[in-house]
Design a protein around this motif. Structure first.
Motif, PDB file in Angstrom:
ATOM      1  N   GLN B 122       0.835  -1.210   0.000  1.00 37.89           N
ATOM      2  CA  GLN B 122       0.000   0.000   0.000  1.00 37.89           C
ATOM      3  C   GLN B 122       0.868   1.258   0.000  1.00 37.89           C
ATOM      4  O   GLN B 122       0.616   2.213  -0.715  1.00 37.89           O
ATOM      5  CB  GLN B 122      -0.877  -0.027   1.252  1.00 37.89           C
ATOM      6  N   ASN B 123       1.956   1.220   0.783  1.00 40.21           N
ATOM      7  CA  ASN B 123       2.792   2.418   0.946  1.00 40.21           C
ATOM      8  C   ASN B 123       3.943   2.502  -0.054  1.00 40.21           C
ATOM      9  O   ASN B 123       4.352   3.589  -0.435  1.00 40.21           O
ATOM     10  CB  ASN B 123       3.385   2.460   2.358  1.00 40.21           C
ATOM     11  N   HIS B 124       4.440   1.353  -0.457  1.00 40.88           N
ATOM     12  CA  HIS B 124       5.664   1.394  -1.271  1.00 40.88           C
ATOM     13  C   HIS B 124       5.468   1.040  -2.739  1.00 40.88           C
ATOM     14  O   HIS B 124       6.417   1.052  -3.502  1.00 40.88           O
ATOM     15  CB  HIS B 124       6.732   0.484  -0.640  1.00 40.88           C
ATOM     16  N   GLY B 125       4.246   0.709  -3.124  1.00 44.72           N
ATOM     17  CA  GLY B 125       4.000   0.403  -4.531  1.00 44.72           C
ATOM     18  C   GLY B 125       4.276  -1.056  -4.866  1.00 44.72           C
ATOM     19  O   GLY B 125       4.370  -1.908  -3.987  1.00 44.72           O
ATOM     20  N   ASN B 126       4.404  -1.314  -6.150  1.00 45.23           N
ATOM     21  CA  ASN B 126       4.552  -2.690  -6.640  1.00 45.23           C
ATOM     22  C   ASN B 126       6.007  -3.005  -6.962  1.00 45.23           C
ATOM     23  O   ASN B 126       6.703  -2.181  -7.550  1.00 45.23           O
ATOM     24  CB  ASN B 126       3.748  -2.880  -7.932  1.00 45.23           C
ATOM     25  N   THR B 127       6.418  -4.194  -6.605  1.00 42.06           N
ATOM     26  CA  THR B 127       7.783  -4.626  -6.916  1.00 42.06           C
ATOM     27  C   THR B 127       7.721  -5.994  -7.594  1.00 42.06           C
ATOM     28  O   THR B 127       7.047  -6.892  -7.105  1.00 42.06           O
ATOM     29  CB  THR B 127       8.630  -4.751  -5.625  1.00 42.06           C
ATOM     30  N   LEU B 128       8.397  -6.090  -8.706  1.00 41.41           N
ATOM     31  CA  LEU B 128       8.513  -7.378  -9.394  1.00 41.41           C
ATOM     32  C   LEU B 128       9.991  -7.752  -9.418  1.00 41.41           C
ATOM     33  O   LEU B 128      10.824  -6.957  -9.868  1.00 41.41           O
ATOM     34  CB  LEU B 128       7.977  -7.249 -10.832  1.00 41.41           C
ATOM     35  N   VAL B 129      10.305  -8.917  -8.904  1.00 43.68           N
ATOM     36  CA  VAL B 129      11.688  -9.394  -8.915  1.00 43.68           C
ATOM     37  C   VAL B 129      11.766 -10.596  -9.862  1.00 43.68           C
ATOM     38  O   VAL B 129      10.992 -11.538  -9.723  1.00 43.68           O
ATOM     39  CB  VAL B 129      12.154  -9.818  -7.490  1.00 43.68           C
ATOM     40  N   MET B 130      12.665 -10.521 -10.830  1.00 39.01           N
ATOM     41  CA  MET B 130      12.865 -11.638 -11.765  1.00 39.01           C
ATOM     42  C   MET B 130      14.335 -12.041 -11.732  1.00 39.01           C
ATOM     43  O   MET B 130      15.214 -11.175 -11.716  1.00 39.01           O
ATOM     44  CB  MET B 130      12.488 -11.233 -13.201  1.00 39.01           C
TER      45      MET B 130
END
Lengths: 111, 139
Positions: B122-130
């Motif tokens: 909610q506070n830090h946004g979306n993170t995608l790790v590949m």
């Protein structure tokens, strides 16, 4: 991305050069639509000059194939796919919905 | 290595160059470099289309980390949470009439990267790790 279209008696050849991604795929879709809107439904897409093809480009090809194959009036075929692009096309299962030729001459000759 | 790109489709070529260089430096062969570039292109397209809901609504932060094991790519945005489980797998064996033209992007990411992980905050946004493992020559 650059597109050159050549009209032959029995088909249209669309030579695509450069990078096909979400920024440029609308231009590919437009080029294909411009041909089908003339009532021409036999199309060869030449990938020899393509460095990169994302799913956005594949989407443009599927849509064109649906238009061309409707009422059995034609077909989109692909040719001269660089190895990396051929791998992506195969992974996406496109080998069962597109005929693929090694070079443009064979592809144009198919029609 | 980290770079921030505007969330628009004409950033994709630059993002591609950035990860292409990182994958090259990590020691991948040309097909694996292409696979990484494609996975990142598809992920960024999804961010623009689904998380931001269009172009010019926010940035995409791209971080590349090279380790002896391979290459980790972290993409970060501040759009809406993107739920990968909502995207149906493409029916790649279906006849033409039944082919949906969406869903292939995520499919490529899953097939060509060794690990993908989405995180939404909610506070830090979306993170995608590949992550993609590098095959060392001679092994």
């Amino acid at each position: 991305m650059e597109i050159e279209t050549t009209q032959y008696k029995h088909c249209d050849l669309v030579k695509v050069n450069g990078r096909v991604d979400s920024a440029t795929s609308p231009k590919l879709a437009e080029a294909l639509t411009a041909i089908t809107e003339q009532g021409r439904f036999r199309i060869v897409v030449d990938f020899s000059g393509v460095q990169f093809l994302s799913s956005a480009g594949l989407r443009a090809l599927i849509n064109a194939q649906k238009t061309c194959k409707r009422y059995n009036r034609g077909e989109v075929v692909l040719c001269a796919l660089p190895a990396n692009i051929a791998a992506a096309v195969e992974l996406a299962g496109f080998n069962s919905i597109f005929r693929i030729f090694d070079d443009p001459l064979m592809a144009v000759g198919y029609f | 290595m980290k770079q921030i790109f505007p969330g628009r489709y004409d950033s994709l070529a630059q993002i591609g160059q950035f990860v292409h260089s990182a994958a090259d430096e990590a020691g991948f062969d040309s097909f694996s470099i292409y696979a990484v570039e494609l996975a990142v292109d598809e992920a960024c397209t999804n961010i623009i289309e689904h998380a931001y809901g269009g172009e010019d609504r926010g940035n995409i932060e791209c971080t590349c980390e090279i380790t002896p094991e391979g290459l980790t790519i972290i993409l970060h945005d501040h759009g809406q949470p993107f739920r990968p489980e909502d995207i149906p797998s493409p029916a790649i064996n279906a006849p033409l009439e039944e082919r949906e033209s969406h869903g292939l992007g995520l499919f490529f990411m899953k097939k060509w990267m060794d690990e993908i992980h989405f995180d939404f905050s909610q506070n830090h946004g979306n993170t995608l790790v590949m992550f993609k493992k590098v095959e060392k020559k001679g092994e």
